[in-house]
Every structure is written in C-alpha cells, then in structure tokens.
Design a protein around this motif. Sequence first.
Motif, mmCIF file in Angstrom:
data_model
loop_
_atom_site.group_PDB
_atom_site.id
_atom_site.type_symbol
_atom_site.label_atom_id
_atom_site.label_comp_id
_atom_site.label_asym_id
_atom_site.label_seq_id
_atom_site.Cartn_x
_atom_site.Cartn_y
_atom_site.Cartn_z
ATOM 1 N N PHE A 44 0.779 -1.247 -0.027
ATOM 2 C CA PHE A 44 -0.073 -0.008 -0.086
ATOM 3 C C PHE A 44 0.974 1.309 -0.147
ATOM 4 C CE2 PHE A 44 -3.359 -3.193 0.935
ATOM 5 C CZ PHE A 44 -4.382 -2.690 0.289
ATOM 6 N N VAL A 45 1.991 1.140 0.491
ATOM 7 C CA VAL A 45 2.984 2.394 0.649
ATOM 8 C C VAL A 45 3.434 2.491 -1.043
ATOM 9 C CG1 VAL A 45 5.247 3.301 1.144
ATOM 10 C CG2 VAL A 45 3.561 2.248 3.157
ATOM 11 N N ARG A 46 3.669 1.330 -1.645
ATOM 12 C CA ARG A 46 4.293 1.653 -2.982
ATOM 13 C C ARG A 46 3.034 2.203 -3.770
ATOM 14 N NH1 ARG A 46 7.451 -2.661 -6.277
ATOM 15 N NH2 ARG A 46 9.023 -1.896 -4.848
ATOM 16 N N ILE A 47 1.790 1.881 -3.470
ATOM 17 C CA ILE A 47 0.576 2.570 -4.186
ATOM 18 C C ILE A 47 0.404 3.942 -3.852
ATOM 19 C CG2 ILE A 47 -2.115 2.363 -4.206
ATOM 20 C CD1 ILE A 47 -1.602 -0.799 -3.784
ATOM 21 N N ILE A 48 0.647 4.162 -2.628
ATOM 22 C CA ILE A 48 0.350 5.736 -2.335
ATOM 23 C C ILE A 48 1.529 6.612 -3.168
ATOM 24 C CG2 ILE A 48 0.675 7.200 -0.406
ATOM 25 C CD1 ILE A 48 -0.757 4.972 1.055
ATOM 26 N N ARG A 49 2.743 5.975 -3.053
ATOM 27 C CA ARG A 49 4.009 6.667 -3.811
ATOM 28 C C ARG A 49 3.681 6.959 -5.090
ATOM 29 N NH1 ARG A 49 8.859 4.287 -0.068
ATOM 30 N NH2 ARG A 49 8.323 5.655 1.647
ATOM 31 N N SER A 50 3.122 5.867 -5.734
ATOM 32 C CA SER A 50 3.133 5.792 -7.372
ATOM 33 C C SER A 50 1.965 6.850 -7.882
ATOM 34 C CB SER A 50 2.614 4.154 -7.688
ATOM 35 O OG SER A 50 1.105 4.265 -7.569
ATOM 36 N N ARG A 51 1.005 7.121 -6.808
ATOM 37 C CA ARG A 51 -0.039 8.130 -7.382
ATOM 38 C C ARG A 51 -0.896 7.700 -8.392
ATOM 39 N NH1 ARG A 51 -1.517 10.871 -2.957
ATOM 40 N NH2 ARG A 51 -2.638 12.264 -4.385
ATOM 41 N N ASN A 52 -0.833 6.492 -8.612
ATOM 42 C CA ASN A 52 -1.665 6.075 -9.814
ATOM 43 C C ASN A 52 -2.987 5.719 -9.535
ATOM 44 O OD1 ASN A 52 0.491 5.756 -11.533
ATOM 45 N ND2 ASN A 52 0.910 3.724 -11.022
ATOM 46 N N PRO A 53 -4.140 6.330 -10.099
ATOM 47 C CA PRO A 53 -5.445 6.182 -9.735
ATOM 48 C C PRO A 53 -5.884 4.660 -9.690
ATOM 49 C CG PRO A 53 -5.231 7.147 -11.966
ATOM 50 C CD PRO A 53 -3.965 6.780 -11.718
ATOM 51 N N VAL A 54 -6.439 4.495 -8.363
ATOM 52 C CA VAL A 54 -6.822 3.076 -8.109
ATOM 53 C C VAL A 54 -8.747 2.943 -7.958
ATOM 54 C CG1 VAL A 54 -4.982 2.550 -6.650
ATOM 55 C CG2 VAL A 54 -6.774 3.541 -5.437
ATOM 56 N N ASP A 55 -9.211 4.083 -8.305
ATOM 57 C CA ASP A 55 -10.904 4.132 -8.031
ATOM 58 C C ASP A 55 -11.643 3.164 -9.157
ATOM 59 O OD1 ASP A 55 -9.877 5.575 -10.071
ATOM 60 O OD2 ASP A 55 -11.563 7.001 -9.985
ATOM 61 N N ASP A 56 -10.804 2.989 -10.297
ATOM 62 C CA ASP A 56 -11.728 2.003 -11.234
ATOM 63 C C ASP A 56 -10.883 0.747 -11.621
ATOM 64 O OD1 ASP A 56 -9.674 3.313 -12.626
ATOM 65 O OD2 ASP A 56 -10.862 3.717 -14.189
ATOM 66 N N LEU A 57 -10.233 0.196 -10.936
ATOM 67 C CA LEU A 57 -9.493 -1.109 -10.992
ATOM 68 C C LEU A 57 -10.391 -2.193 -11.344
ATOM 69 C CD1 LEU A 57 -6.764 -1.002 -8.133
ATOM 70 C CD2 LEU A 57 -6.466 -0.535 -10.506
ATOM 71 N N LYS A 58 -10.345 -2.970 -12.401
ATOM 72 C CA LYS A 58 -11.065 -3.828 -12.902
ATOM 73 C C LYS A 58 -10.868 -5.053 -12.032
ATOM 74 C CE LYS A 58 -12.500 -1.886 -17.285
ATOM 75 N NZ LYS A 58 -12.998 -0.930 -16.481
ATOM 76 N N GLN A 59 -9.655 -5.233 -11.838
ATOM 77 C CA GLN A 59 -9.152 -6.287 -10.920
ATOM 78 C C GLN A 59 -8.304 -6.190 -9.727
ATOM 79 O OE1 GLN A 59 -7.798 -8.987 -13.862
ATOM 80 N NE2 GLN A 59 -9.391 -10.001 -14.381
ATOM 81 N N PRO A 60 -8.778 -5.611 -8.699
ATOM 82 C CA PRO A 60 -7.996 -5.087 -7.668
ATOM 83 C C PRO A 60 -7.240 -6.120 -6.820
ATOM 84 C CG PRO A 60 -10.267 -5.035 -6.985
ATOM 85 C CD PRO A 60 -10.294 -5.263 -8.576
ATOM 86 N N LEU A 61 -7.612 -7.150 -6.941
ATOM 87 C CA LEU A 61 -6.826 -8.221 -6.324
ATOM 88 C C LEU A 61 -5.465 -8.709 -7.263
ATOM 89 C CD1 LEU A 61 -9.586 -10.711 -4.926
ATOM 90 C CD2 LEU A 61 -8.420 -8.825 -3.784
ATOM 91 N N ALA A 62 -5.934 -8.579 -8.518
ATOM 92 C CA ALA A 62 -4.506 -8.983 -9.372
ATOM 93 C C ALA A 62 -3.688 -8.014 -9.350
ATOM 94 C CB ALA A 62 -5.266 -9.168 -10.922
ATOM 95 N N TYR A 63 -4.217 -6.708 -9.158
ATOM 96 C CA TYR A 63 -3.110 -5.422 -9.264
ATOM 97 C C TYR A 63 -2.518 -5.392 -7.814
ATOM 98 C CZ TYR A 63 -2.228 -0.405 -8.682
ATOM 99 O OH TYR A 63 -1.708 0.841 -8.539
ATOM 100 N N LEU A 64 -3.091 -5.565 -6.596
ATOM 101 C CA LEU A 64 -2.355 -5.968 -5.325
ATOM 102 C C LEU A 64 -1.531 -7.078 -5.541
ATOM 103 C CD1 LEU A 64 -5.397 -5.499 -2.853
ATOM 104 C CD2 LEU A 64 -3.472 -3.861 -3.426
#
Length: 169
Positions: A44-64
Amino acid sequence: MGTHNSFEQDVEVLYVRHHSWLKGWLQRRLGQAADADDLAQDTFVRIIRSRNPVDDLKQPLAYLATIANSLLVNRWRRLAVERAYAEALATQPQHVELSAEQRYLLIEALTEIDALLQGLSPRVREIFLLSQLDGMTYKQIAAQLGLSVNQVQKSMLKAFSRCYASLFE
C-alpha cells in the motif's frame, strides 16, 4: 486539492476491502504473519507513492498481487545477496567487522547491482562480469566465448548504457 483527497479515499477503500485478503495471500507464500504484515503494508505504501489512480480497477486483487509479488521478488533477491555476502565474508582470511549501517548500505548497493544485472541478457551480463570482475580484456572475453571483439564491445556498450540509465530511474 479535491483530487488529492479523492485519491487518498480510493486507497483507503482499497485497503479496507482487500488488506486482509492480501495479507493472507502473502502469508501463504511466506509462512510468517509478521513478514506478511510488513509486505502488505509495503504494497500500500508503493501504491500511495505511485499516485496511480485506483478508483476504477477492474481486478483489484490482481493489481495488489502484482505489486506484492514484485516486493516478494525484491525481498528474496535481497536475502540471496545477503547470503552470498555472508558466504563471501566467511571465506576471507581476515574478518572485517562492519557497523550495522555500513552493512545495510553495502547490502543495498549489492541488491541494486544485482537488480541491474538481472535486467541484462545472460550473454551481456556474462561479458560485463568477465570484464568488470575478472578484469579480462575484450580480446580475452571474445576468445573465451567464441565471439568477435566487436560483439564484446557492443555487449559492453549495452551494459554500460543500462548502468548509466539506472542512475536516472
């Protein structure tokens, strides 16, 4: 400022919905809850630092899982570097004691070098190591590997270009 808050809210929703799944996924791979907790947080730290939008992820589990798997690979690579360093140190006739900070910095540098070398093709990596670690000339490398000196030069150019590019990544 509204976009900033929206991003934070989106990450919070992603965290609330999927953190426990991610932690379980990591624990199955690691076998240790503490390490799984750390890597889940790092994901989650990496997600926050990347600043890539996460609001419309089609496969959030695959992303994580993709981000967490990358962190796992980095962790295993680092452990391999630490083991190799310890083994190399054990073969030295005179044991040199490093401070915890010096050891950390050395392992960090070795891990970065390892990651850099993994980005090269096997042949370019071998040529680079023969030149830089074994001190062989391009002519000696060419003779040993059955290549032309020109091929060795081109491989070294690729390796040095990759090294230079890594300074700006």
